[in-house]
Design a protein around this motif. Structure first.
Motif, short mmCIF file in Angstrom:
data_model
loop_
_atom_site.label_atom_id
_atom_site.label_comp_id
_atom_site.label_asym_id
_atom_site.label_seq_id
_atom_site.Cartn_x
_atom_site.Cartn_y
_atom_site.Cartn_z
N TYR A 219 -3.00 2.57 -8.49
CA TYR A 219 -2.46 3.92 -8.65
C TYR A 219 -3.22 4.76 -9.68
CZ TYR A 219 1.35 2.66 -5.51
OH TYR A 219 2.09 2.28 -4.42
N GLY B 53 4.40 2.04 -0.95
CA GLY B 53 3.15 1.36 -0.61
C GLY B 53 3.21 0.74 0.78
N THR C 171 0.45 -3.09 -0.44
CA THR C 171 0.31 -1.99 -1.39
C THR C 171 -1.12 -1.79 -1.91
OG1 THR C 171 2.56 -2.45 -2.09
CG2 THR C 171 1.34 -0.88 -3.41
N ASP C 172 -1.66 -2.79 -2.57
CA ASP C 172 -3.00 -2.63 -3.12
C ASP C 172 -3.86 -3.86 -2.86
OD1 ASP C 172 -1.81 -4.43 -4.74
OD2 ASP C 172 -2.31 -3.44 -6.63
N ALA D 175 -3.44 5.40 -1.84
CA ALA D 175 -3.53 3.93 -1.79
C ALA D 175 -3.54 3.46 -0.33
CB ALA D 175 -2.36 3.33 -2.55
N ARG D 176 -2.77 4.13 0.52
CA ARG D 176 -2.77 3.74 1.94
C ARG D 176 -4.11 4.05 2.58
NH1 ARG D 176 2.54 5.53 1.50
NH2 ARG D 176 1.92 7.64 2.06
N GLU E 235 8.57 -2.05 -1.99
CA GLU E 235 7.76 -0.84 -2.05
C GLU E 235 8.53 0.30 -2.71
OE1 GLU E 235 8.85 -2.25 0.73
OE2 GLU E 235 9.07 -0.84 2.38
N HIS F 291 2.80 -2.80 -9.76
CA HIS F 291 2.78 -3.67 -8.59
C HIS F 291 2.52 -5.12 -8.96
CE1 HIS F 291 2.00 -5.30 -4.76
NE2 HIS F 291 0.77 -5.58 -5.09
N GLU G 114 8.81 0.48 -6.65
CA GLU G 114 7.77 1.12 -7.44
C GLU G 114 8.20 2.49 -7.93
OE1 GLU G 114 4.71 0.77 -4.65
OE2 GLU G 114 4.72 -1.39 -4.92
N THR H 223 0.55 7.51 -3.47
CA THR H 223 0.78 6.39 -2.54
C THR H 223 -0.01 6.60 -1.25
OG1 THR H 223 2.79 7.51 -1.85
CG2 THR H 223 3.04 5.73 -3.43
#
Lengths: 1067, 132
Positions: A376, A354, A634-635, A611-612, A733, A742, A736, A608
Motif C-alpha cells: 500500500y 484487497g 492482496t499483495d 494493488a489489484r 480483506e 496485511h 484492512e 486498493t
C-alpha cells in the motif's frame, strides 16, 4: 435511465447475481453535541499517578469478585510514571468474611506476613509496611473514585482487560445511553431499595463502558444524577490490552505483551477460583507485570516526541497513524477540500478490499511465493497520492478522452511497468463505465447462496447499467481481457498548491520527515529498512522500531483513509446516501457511519485498486509465459514453479496437468517490476520479495479456498513442515479497513477459521508447537492434506466445537436473562464475563430453527456437554448433544425433546476442508463445490442496477462475527436498499403476469389485497412483500431451467429474457 | 544566593512542615520547616493523604505522636530520596524512621494487649492548647 441493453442470445443460460456497492453517507443534520465530546486537555502541574489493579474471580458462571490486588504509583510530573509505588493492597467483597470465613482468614494471614511492594518509608499507622487489606466498598470510594474520578486529570487507572475487571466491581449495571448506547453503565456506589430497585448514592458517578470489540473498550464517567451532566475531565483508563495492540498490531495476552516489550513474565500455575496463598502471590505478580508493562508502553510512547499519544485513547495502529498525520499539521481532507459528496459516493462505490482468490484448489502444487514490499505505501508512492493529501485544494478535471485513449493504446500492458505512467496517467481517477460485457472487474457479489454477506471477487462482469471504478481497476480489466470497457466519463483529482501549516516530524525519534517535500509513507518504509540493517541497535529495539514503522506506514498510507465509524443511536438519523448514481437518496438509520478524521474515499479506493492492478500485471505476465498461480492474496501470489520448469499434475479444462514455470522465468517476470520500485535501491532492492527462498526450493501449496491455504515443505518421511498456515475467514480483506497491515494480519489471522475454536485439551493454555502454533490445528491440517476420509481424526474430533465470547453488550447479556432471573445481582452473569457458544450442526441447524446455544464459561472440556445451556434468543434452557456416537432413535428422541445437535471439532474440520470457492467455477465449468479440485475458472457474473444493493461498511464487528456471536447482518452492516426499487421493477410485473387468482392461490392472500398491491395503490408490508416475491420467483423457476438461484436473480433473468417487454430496470 | 526547592531546586513557593499537625491542628514540630516548590509540596501532601497520615481524627497519646512523626518523616524522606537518581541519605533515613515507627507501634500494641485501660489515663496525652 435506460432499458435493458442486450437481451441474451437464444439458449444462453442467464444467471443473474445480486451485488452490492459501498456508499458514502452524510448526515442531514449536525451531530448532537454529546457525540462530539472531546477529552479536556490535561493539567500538567500535578504529579502523575497510576492505579494499577487486577481482579481474581470465582469459577462459577457469575465469575464474581474473589479479591483484587492494587498498587498505587505516584511520581513528580515530568519524570517516568509508574516508578514509585507508594501503596500495595488487596480488596475483597464486603460480604466475604460472612460468605467465606476461611478465605477471608487466608487473606488476613497473608497480608500480616507479607511486606508491601511500596517503597521503604511509605507505611501506615497501625499497619506498618504491610500490604493493605480493605473491603471493596472502601476501595471503590477511596481508590477508584478518588484517583480514577477526582484525579482523572492526572491519574491513569491501569489494567489488562479492564472491561472484565471493572465489571467485577459493579454492584449494578444497566444498558448505556447516549454515546455509550450499546455499552453498559455501572453503578459502583449505592443500594437496592426495598423493592429491589437500584439507587445510586448521592454524588456517586456511574462508570460508562462500551466495547468497540471484545479486545477494546471506551470508558467514561457518567453524570452525578439524572439530568446533571458531569463537567469534569474524562476517565483516563489505560487498558493495556488495547494499548499493546495499538503499538504492535497484535492481539496479546498479558504474558505475550510483556514478552513483546522485553519484560519476561510467566504466570505461575495455580488453582483458580479459590483464595489461597499461592493464588494471592499469583495475583500480586500479575499486578507487578501489569505495572511493568504500563511503564514499558509509556516508555515506548515517550519515544514519539512531539506526538500527542495519550495512552488512554489509543485503540489501534490507525489511531497512532492519525496522531502522526495531525502532528504533521495535515488538515483533514474532508474539511480541507471542497469536493461534492457525490464524488465520495462514486469513489466509495468503486472501493473494494484487497484481491484474494484461490485458483488451484485441493491439489498440491509446487509454488514460488512472491510478496510485494509494503504494497500500500508503494502504490501510494506510485500514484503520487501524498501530493493530493497535502494539497491546499483539489480540483476535478475531465479526463474522459485521455482515459479512453490510454485504454485503447496497444502497449498499455507494457506502459504499466513505467513509474511515470502511474504518476502522470493513472493518478487518482474515477471512471464511469457503461454496460461492461464480461470485463474482469472486482464485484461485491452474493456468491455464496448460504451467506447474506457479499464477497469480493474478480470476475468477468456484465452489467446492464453504469458503474464507477477507479482507473487502475479499469486498466487491469483491459490488460486481462484485451478489450477495455466503454468509458462514459473520467474524472481526475488534481492537487493545487501545498497547504499551510505542514511541519516536519520525527517518526519515533528517528530522522526528520518533512511532509512538504517528502512522501512520509515512503520515508517510513525506507527508514524501516535502514533500522533493520543497523546492527548497532540491540535486536529487541531493532525489531520494535521496524515493526512500528511498518505498522504506521501501512495504517497512515491506507487504514486511516478508509476509516468509517459506525455509531449506535437511540433514534434514527436521516442520512443522504451517495452511491454510484448522480443524485443521493434519503434514508434513515440508527447506525450512521461517520468518516474518520483523515478519511478520504477517492485515495483509499485508488490504493486498493492500484494493488489489484499490480496483481493483474503479475497474473498477465505469468499466464503469458504459459504458467499458472495457485492463489493470490492482496499483495502476494503463489506462482506454480519448479526449478527447471516442467509439468505438474492438476486437473484442468483441457487435461490433467499444468505447466510449472522455471525459476529463471519467474525470476525474470518478477524482475520486470523492479522499475516500479519507488524506494532507494540500496534499502529496498526489489519490488517483489520471494518468501522462504521458494524460488530456489519451491514450496508446496494446498489451497481450499480464498485465504485458506497452506504453504509447506515435506520433510523426512514425508512429514509436513508447515511454513505458513493461512485460513482467514471471509472478511480479511475488509479488516484492512480498520488499519491493520496485511503482513501482520496473516500472523494474526492464520489460525482463524479453526483457531477461533477453543483448544479441545486445555482452553486456558492451548498446547503449541515450538513456533507457537496450536497442535490440534496442525493435526487438522495434516488430516486435510491426507485427503483420505477413512483416516480417523485425532481423539479431540468428538469434542464440542465451542467458541468463547465476551458479554460485551447488553444484547449479549440478555442471552442469560433466564439464568439471571431470581438471582441476586452479585450472582448474575455480569458484563465482561466470558461465555461459550455451541454451533448447531449443519443439517440439524435448520431443524433447530433459530435456537443458538450459549453457556457460561467453563474451562474443563469434560464438563462442556453438561453445562447449563441457554437459547440465545429466548433465554430458555436447552440441551445440547452431538450427532457423533448417537444412534438415529436417540437423536430423534433428543430432537423431539427440544435438544440441539451441535458440531464437534471433527465436523468443523471436515466442513472447513470442504469450503467451496464460491466465486469461481470448477475446471468443468460447473460452480465450484466442496470437493472441486484442480484449476478453477472465473465465474461470469451478470447484474444490473435493480440487483444492486447500496451497502455500508462490511468490516464491523469482525471478531464477534467469526466467533458466531453476531450473526444478523443488521448488527454489523447498514443497508440502504437497492439502486432501483425491486418490488415495482421486478416483482409486480411477474405478479401481473401470474394473475391475481394464481398469486392468491400460492400465497393465501386475498385477491383484493393482491390487486391493490399490483396496481401500485398500496405497498404491502415487508413480510407480505417477501411472501409475494417468493411466490413470483417460484412461478418463474417453474417456467425456466434455473434452480436454486437468488429469487431476484431469477426474476431479473425472466425480465431480461422478455424481449417483448423492455422494462426500466435502471441506468 | 536564592535557595530552591528541597527536592528539585525549583523556585520555592511553599513552606512545608514534614511532621505535620496534631489532632488540634497544631504543628507537632513548628520549627521543622523545609522550602518546597508547588509540585513537590502537592506531592508530599498527596502521599500523606494516601497513607491516611495527614489528618488525625482522634487524640494521640505521646507514643502515637512520636510514631506519626516518624511515619510522616519517613514518607517525606522517601519522597526526597525519589527526587535523586541515586540512593541518598534520605532513603536510608526513610527506612530508619519507618523502623523506629514500627518498633514503637509494636510497643503500643503490647500496651493495648497487656494494659487495655492505659489509654484512659490523661497523663499519656498532652494538654489541649488553650486560647484558640
Amino acid at each position: 435511465m435506460a432499458s435493458i441493453q442486450s437481451p441474451p442470445p437464444e439458449g444462453e443460460r442467464c444467471i443473474a447475481l445480486p451485488i452490492a456497492v459501498r456508499v458514502f453517507t452524510r448526515r442531514s443534520r449536525r451531530k448532537p453535541e454529546w457525540e462530539e465530546r472531546k477529552a479536556k486537555p490535561l493539567k500538567r502541574r500535578y504529579p502523575a499517578e497510576a492505579l494499577v489493579f487486577d481482579t481474581e474471580t470465582t469459577r462459577d458462571p457469575s465469575q464474581r469478585l474473589l479479591f483484587g490486588v492494587w498498587r498505587l504509583y505516584r511520581d513528580p510530573w515530568g519524570s517516568e510514571p509508574g516508578v514509585t509505588c507508594i501503596e500495595e493492597g488487596i480488596f475483597y467483597p464486603d460480604d466475604l468474611p460472612e460468605r467465606d470465613p476461611r478465605g477471608f482468614e487466608t487473606l488476613r494471614r497473608f497480608v500480616e506476613r507479607s511486606r508491601s511492594a511500596a517503597v521503604a518509608g511509605y507505611s501506615r499507622l497501625g499497619e506498618g509496611h504491610h500490604i493493605v487489606l480493605r473491603p471493596l466498598s472502601w476501595w471503590v470510594d477511596r481508590r477508584l473514585l478518588r484517583y480514577g474520578y477526582h484525579h482523572a486529570d492526572r491519574c491513569h487507572v491501569v489494567g489488562f482487560n479492564l472491561l472484565f475487571d471493572l465489571a467485577r466491581l459493579a454492584k449494578y449495571w444497566s444498558p448505556g445511553r447516549g454515546y455509550y448506547r450499546g455499552g453498559f453503565s455501572f453503578g459502583l456506589k449505592g443500594r437496592f431499595d426495598a423493592t429491589g430497585n437500584w439507587k445510586d448514592a448521592k454524588y456517586a458517578v456511574r462508570l460508562l463502558v462500551k466495547a468497540i470489540d471484545p479486545r477494546r473498550s471506551l470508558f467514561a464517567w457518567g453524570s452525578w444524577s439524572r439530568g446533571r451532566e458531569y463537567k469534569g475531565a474524562d476517565a483516563r483508563f489505560v487498558d493495556l490490552r488495547a494499548l499493546s495492540f495499538a503499538l504492535t498490531d497484535k492481539a496479546h495476552t498479558l504474558e505475550s505483551a510483556c514478552r513483546a516489550f522485553a519484560y519476561p513474565y510467566e504466570k505461575r500455575e495455580v488453582a483458580y477460583g479459590k483464595i489461597s496463598a499461592r493464588m494471592l502471590e499469583y495475583a500480586r505478580e500479575d499486578v507487578e507485570a501489569t505495572a511493568q508493562l504500563y511503564r514499558a508502553c509509556l516508555a515506548e510512547l515517550r519515544r514519539h516526541g512531539g506526538i500527542a499519544l495519550d495512552p488512554s485513547s489509543l485503540y489501534s495502529p490507525a489511531t497512532v497513524g492519525t496522531r502522526y498525520l495531525e502532528a504533521m499539521g495535515l488538515e483533514r481532507p474532508m474539511d480541507k477540500f471542497d469536493l461534492h459528496p457525490r464524488i465520495h459516493g462514486w469513489a466509495m462505490s468503486a472501493f473494494f478490499g484487497g484481491r484474494a482468490e484461490a485458483r488451484i484448489v485441493r491439489t498440491e502444487v509446487p509454488v514460488t511465493h512472491a510478496d510485494a514490499t509494503s504494497m500500500y505505501p508503494t502504490v501510494n508512492a506510485l500514484l503520487g497520492t501524498w501530493s493530493l493529501m497535502r494539497a491546499r485544494n483539489l480540483c476535478t478535471e475531465d479526463a474522459t478522452d485521455r482515459v479512453r485513449e490510454l485504454l485503447q493504446a496497444p502497449d498499455l500492458f507494457e506502459r504499466c511497468f513505467e513509474p511515470g505512467f502511474w504518476r502522470a496517467e493513472i493518478r487518482v481517477t474515477l471512471v464511469e463505465i457503461e454496460s461492461p460485457q464480461e470485463q474482469i472487474l472486482p464485484v461485491r457479489g452474493f456468491y455464496d447462496p448460504d451467506s447474506r454477506d457479499p464477497r469480493i471477487g474478480l470476475n468477468p462482469f456484465s452489467y446492464d447499467g453504469r458503474l464507477w471504478y477507479m482507473l487502475p481497476d479499469v486498466i487491469a480489466s483491459a490488460i486481462l481481457t484485451g478489450h477495455p470497457p466503454g468509458v462514459v466519463r473520467a474524472i481526475r483529482l488534481v492537487p493545487r498548491g501545498i497547504q499551510d501549516g505542514l511541519r516536519p516530524v520525527r517518526v519515533r525519534g528517528g530522522p526528520e520527515i518533512d511532509p512538504r517535500s517528502t512522501d512520509p509513507f515512503m520515508a517510513m518504509i525506507e527508514e524501516r529498512q535502514r533500522v533493520r540493517a543497523n546492527l548497532d541497535l540491540p535486536e529487541d529495539e531493532r525489531d520494535r522500531v521496524a515493526l512500528f514503522l511498518k505498522i504506521t506506514a501501512n495504517s497512515t498510507a491506507y487504514g486511516v483513509l478508509a476509516r468509517f465509524d459506525r455509531r449506535e443511536l437511540a433514534r434514527s438519523a436521516t442520512v443522504e446516501v451517495f452511491g454510484p448514481d448522480e443524485l443521493p437518496v434519503g434514508a434513515k438509520t440508527k447506525n450512521p457511519e461517520d468518516p474518520g478524521p483523515f478519511c478520504f474515499p477517492p485515495v483509499a479506493a485508488s490504493i486498493t485498486a492500484g494493488a489489484r492492478l499490480v496483481l493483474a500485471m503479475l497474473e498477465r505476465s505469468v499466464t503469458d509465459a504459459g504458467g499458472a498461480y495457485a492463489f493470490c492474496d492482496t499483495d502476494s501470489m503463489a506462482i506454480v514453479c519448479l526449478p527447471r520448469g516442467g509439468s505438474v499434475a492438476c486437473q484442468t479444462q483441457r487435461g490433467r496437468s499444468i505447466r510449472a514455470l522455471s525459476a529463471k522465468v519467474v525470476r525474470s517476470i518478477l524482475a520486470r517490476f523492479d522499475d516500479l520500485n519507488p524506494y532507494d535501491r540500496d534499502l529496498v532492492p526489489s519490488f517483489w520479495k520471494v518468501e522462504h527462498d521458494s524460488l530456489v526450493s519451491p514450496l508446496l501449496c494446498y489451497t481450499i479456498s480464498a485465504k485458506r491455504y497452506l504453504l509447506f515443505r515435506r520433510g523426512k518421511g514425508n512429514a509436513v513442515e508447515t511454513l505458513t498456515m493461512v485460513d482467514s475467514v471471509e472478511e480479511a480483506e475488509q479488516a484492512e479497513e480498520i488499519g491493520g497491515s496485511h503482513e501482520d494480519e496473516l500472523v494474526d489471522w492464520k489460525e482463524h477459521g479453526l483457531g477461533l475454536y477453543l483448544d479441545p485439551i486445555d482452553p486456558e493454555r492451548p498446547r503449541r508447537d515450538d513456533k507457537g502454533r496450536r497442535i490440534w490445528i496442525r493435526q487438522a491440517w495434516e488430516w486435510i492434506l491426507r485427503r483420505d476420509v477413512a483416516t480417523p481424526l485425532p481423539s479431540w474430533a468428538r469434542t464440542l466445537a465451542l467458541t468463547r465470547f465476551t458479554v460485551s453488550r447488553p444484547t449479549v447479556e440478555r442471552w442469560f436473562r433466564a439464568y439471571n432471573a431470581g438471582l441476586s445481582w452479585a450472582e448474575r452473569i455480569r458484563p465482561g464475563s466470558f461465555g461459550l457458544l455451541a454451533h448447531p450442526s449443519g443439517y440439524f441447524a435448520d431443524l433447530a430453527g433459530v435456537r443458538q446455544p450459549a453457556a457460561p464459561y467453563e474451562s474443563d472440556p469434560r464438563a462442556w456437554n453438561s453445562l447449563p445451556w441457554y437459547d440465545r434468543r429466548s433465554g430458555e434452557r436447552l440441551k445440547v448433544l452431538t450427532a457423533t456416537g448417537s444412534d438415529a432413535d436417540e437423536l430423534a428422541d433428543a430432537l423431539a425433546s427440544g435438544a440441539v445437535i451441535v458440531e464437534t471439532l471433527g465436523q468443523v474440520v471436515t466442513r472447513y476442508s470442504l469450503r467451496p470457492e464460491h466465486k469461481s467455477l470448477g475446471f468443468n465449468g460447473e460452480p465450484a463445490g466442496g470437493e472441486t479440485m484442480g484449476l478453477l475458472q472465473r465465474r461470469p457474473v451478470l447484474s444490473a442496477p435493480v440487483l444492486t444493493d447500496l451497502a455500508g461498511k462490511e468490516g464491523n464487528r469482525l471478531e464477534e462475527r467469526t466467533t458466531g456471536e453476531v450473526t444478523d447482518p443488521a448488527e454489523y452492516r447498514v443497508e440502504y436498499g437497492s439502486r432501483v426499487n425491486r418490488w415495482s421493477a421486478l416483482v409486480v410485473p411477474v405478479l401481473r403476469e401470474m394473475g391475481a387468482a394464481e398469486v392468491a392461490h400460492r400465497t393465501g392472500r386475498s385477491r383484493r389485497a393482491i390487486e391493490r398491491a399490483v396496481s401500485g395503490r398500496t405497498v404491502p408490508h415487508p413480510s407480505n412483500r417477501a411472501r409475494l416475491t417468493a411466490a413470483a420467483a417460484e412461478w418463474v423457476a417453474e417456467r425456466s431451467d434455473e434452480g436454486g438461484a437468488n429469487p431476484f436473480g431469477l426474476l431479473y433473468a425472466h425480465a431480461r429474457q422478455s424481449r417483448s417487454r423492455p422494462r426500466k430496470l435502471g441506468r | 544566593m536564592v535557595e530552591g526547592c528541597g527536592a528539585c531546586g525549583d523556585p520555592i513557593v511553599r513552606k512545608h512542615h514534614p511532621t505535620g499537625r496534631d489532632d488540634h491542628g497544631m504543628y507537632l514540630d513548628p520549627e521543622l520547616i523545609q522550602d518546597l516548590c508547588h509540585d513537590h509540596h502537592e506531592l508530599v501532601h498527596d502521599d500523606l493523604k494516601t497513607l491516611e497520615l495527614e489528618k488525625v481524627a482522634q487524640a494521640l497519646t505521646w507514643f502515637e505522636r512520636v510514631e506519626i512523626r516518624f511515619r510522616r518523616g519517613a514518607a517525606y524522606c522517601a519522597r526526597l530520596d525519589q527526587a535523586s537518581p541515586t540512593t541518598t541519605l534520605w532513603g536510608i533515613l526513610a527506612r530508619i524512621l519507618e523502623r523506629w515507627a514500627d518498633e514503637l507501634a509494636r510497643g503500643i500494641r503490647l500496651l493495648d494487649e497487656l494494659y487495655p485501660d492505659w489509654r484512659r489515663h490523661h497523663g499519656f496525652y498532652p494538654e489541649p492548647p488553650t486560647g484558640r
